[in-house]
Design an enzyme around this catalytic site. Structure first.
Site, PDB file in Angstrom:
ATOM      1  N   ASP A   7      45.261  26.613  42.630  1.00 16.83           N
ATOM      2  CA  ASP A   7      46.385  26.223  41.779  1.00 16.83           C
ATOM      3  C   ASP A   7      47.618  26.973  42.292  1.00 16.83           C
ATOM      4  O   ASP A   7      47.581  27.621  43.357  1.00 16.83           O
ATOM      5  CB  ASP A   7      46.092  26.442  40.288  1.00 16.83           C
ATOM      6  CG  ASP A   7      46.178  27.906  39.858  1.00 16.83           C
ATOM      7  OD1 ASP A   7      46.334  28.799  40.721  1.00 16.83           O
ATOM      8  OD2 ASP A   7      46.099  28.164  38.631  1.00 16.83           O
ATOM      9  N   HIS A  97      21.779  37.016  46.661  1.00 16.09           N
ATOM     10  CA  HIS A  97      20.990  36.919  45.427  1.00 16.09           C
ATOM     11  C   HIS A  97      21.180  35.603  44.682  1.00 16.09           C
ATOM     12  O   HIS A  97      20.227  35.084  44.107  1.00 16.09           O
ATOM     13  CB  HIS A  97      21.366  38.054  44.469  1.00 16.09           C
ATOM     14  CG  HIS A  97      20.961  39.409  44.954  1.00 16.09           C
ATOM     15  ND1 HIS A  97      20.753  40.472  44.096  1.00 16.09           N
ATOM     16  CD2 HIS A  97      20.733  39.896  46.202  1.00 16.09           C
ATOM     17  CE1 HIS A  97      20.407  41.547  44.793  1.00 16.09           C
ATOM     18  NE2 HIS A  97      20.403  41.221  46.078  1.00 16.09           N
ATOM     19  N   HIS A 133      14.650  35.536  43.715  1.00 21.64           N
ATOM     20  CA  HIS A 133      16.000  34.970  43.598  1.00 21.64           C
ATOM     21  C   HIS A 133      15.940  33.441  43.463  1.00 21.64           C
ATOM     22  O   HIS A 133      16.701  32.858  42.689  1.00 21.64           O
ATOM     23  CB  HIS A 133      16.860  35.390  44.786  1.00 21.64           C
ATOM     24  CG  HIS A 133      17.114  36.859  44.840  1.00 21.64           C
ATOM     25  ND1 HIS A 133      17.559  37.569  43.746  1.00 21.64           N
ATOM     26  CD2 HIS A 133      16.967  37.769  45.838  1.00 21.64           C
ATOM     27  CE1 HIS A 133      17.688  38.837  44.060  1.00 21.64           C
ATOM     28  NE2 HIS A 133      17.327  38.990  45.327  1.00 21.64           N
TER      29      HIS A 133
HETATM   30  C1  RB5 Z   1      48.145  30.354  36.008  1.00 19.43           C
HETATM   31  O1  RB5 Z   1      49.247  31.010  35.480  1.00 19.43           O
HETATM   32  C2  RB5 Z   1      46.901  31.179  35.786  1.00 19.43           C
HETATM   33  O2  RB5 Z   1      46.540  31.129  34.439  1.00 19.43           O
HETATM   34  C3  RB5 Z   1      45.772  30.681  36.658  1.00 19.43           C
HETATM   35  O3  RB5 Z   1      46.161  30.728  37.986  1.00 19.43           O
HETATM   36  C4  RB5 Z   1      44.482  31.478  36.592  1.00 19.43           C
HETATM   37  O4  RB5 Z   1      44.693  32.838  36.770  1.00 19.43           O
HETATM   38  C5  RB5 Z   1      43.627  31.194  35.440  1.00 19.43           C
HETATM   39  O5  RB5 Z   1      42.538  31.776  35.277  1.00 19.43           O
END
Ligand code: RB5
Length: 142
Positions: A7, A97, A133
């Site tokens: 992201d 594992h 495992h």
């Molecule tokens: C985005 O601001 C942030 O929430 C995302 O990148 C992440 O860290 C979520 O777990």
């Protein structure tokens, strides 16, 4: 092939990791996102996770701000074992594992130098294939 996605919180680190994959001449497919403009990490988690469970990719790498949200989302897909790693010990252990098939990292947590080492450790460590495992992973799948 390695499926990679992120992201906005992971975009800069993903760029560094892709540069490293190219340096190692490892085949990869980038599932986005493609900038630091805010997006929703579950969409990228899903794309990479589906590439892994379908067999299109051997392993996946997912990066968000912390590695946590994107790993939680990926782990909703059956067959995915996504592990957030902030050090090489856990990257090695989760391959040995847990046979983790997705490495998750936080672009706001680890610097690029450490992230590259974590990535190499994850990609270069084989599952131990020990019975205890395998049994535990089987119970996760069940
Ligand atoms: C985005 O601001 C942030 O929430 C995302 O990148 C992440 O860290 C979520 O777990």
């Amino acid at each position: 092939m390695i499926a990679i996605g992120c992201d906005h919180g992971g975009f800069e680190l993903k760029t560094e990791i892709i540069r490293h994959l190219e340096h190692r001449r490892l085949e990869y497919k980038d599932f986005g996102c493609n900038s630091t403009e805010a997006v929703d990490y579950p969409e990228y988690a899903r794309a990479v996770a589906e590439a892994v469970v379908s067999g299109e990719a051997d392993k996946g790498i997912l990066i968000c701000g912390t590695g946590i949200g994107i790993s939680i989302a990926a782990n909703k897909i059956k067959g995915i074992r996504a592990a957030v790693c902030t050090d090489c010990f856990t990257a090695e252990a989760t391959r040995l594992h847990n046979d983790a098939n997705i490495l998750a990292m936080g672009g706001r947590v680890v610097g690029p130098g450490l992230a590259v080492k974590i990535t190499d450790t994850f990609l270069d460590t084989e599952f131990s294939n020990e019975e205890r495992h395998r049994n535990r992973i089987g119970k996760i799948e069940d």
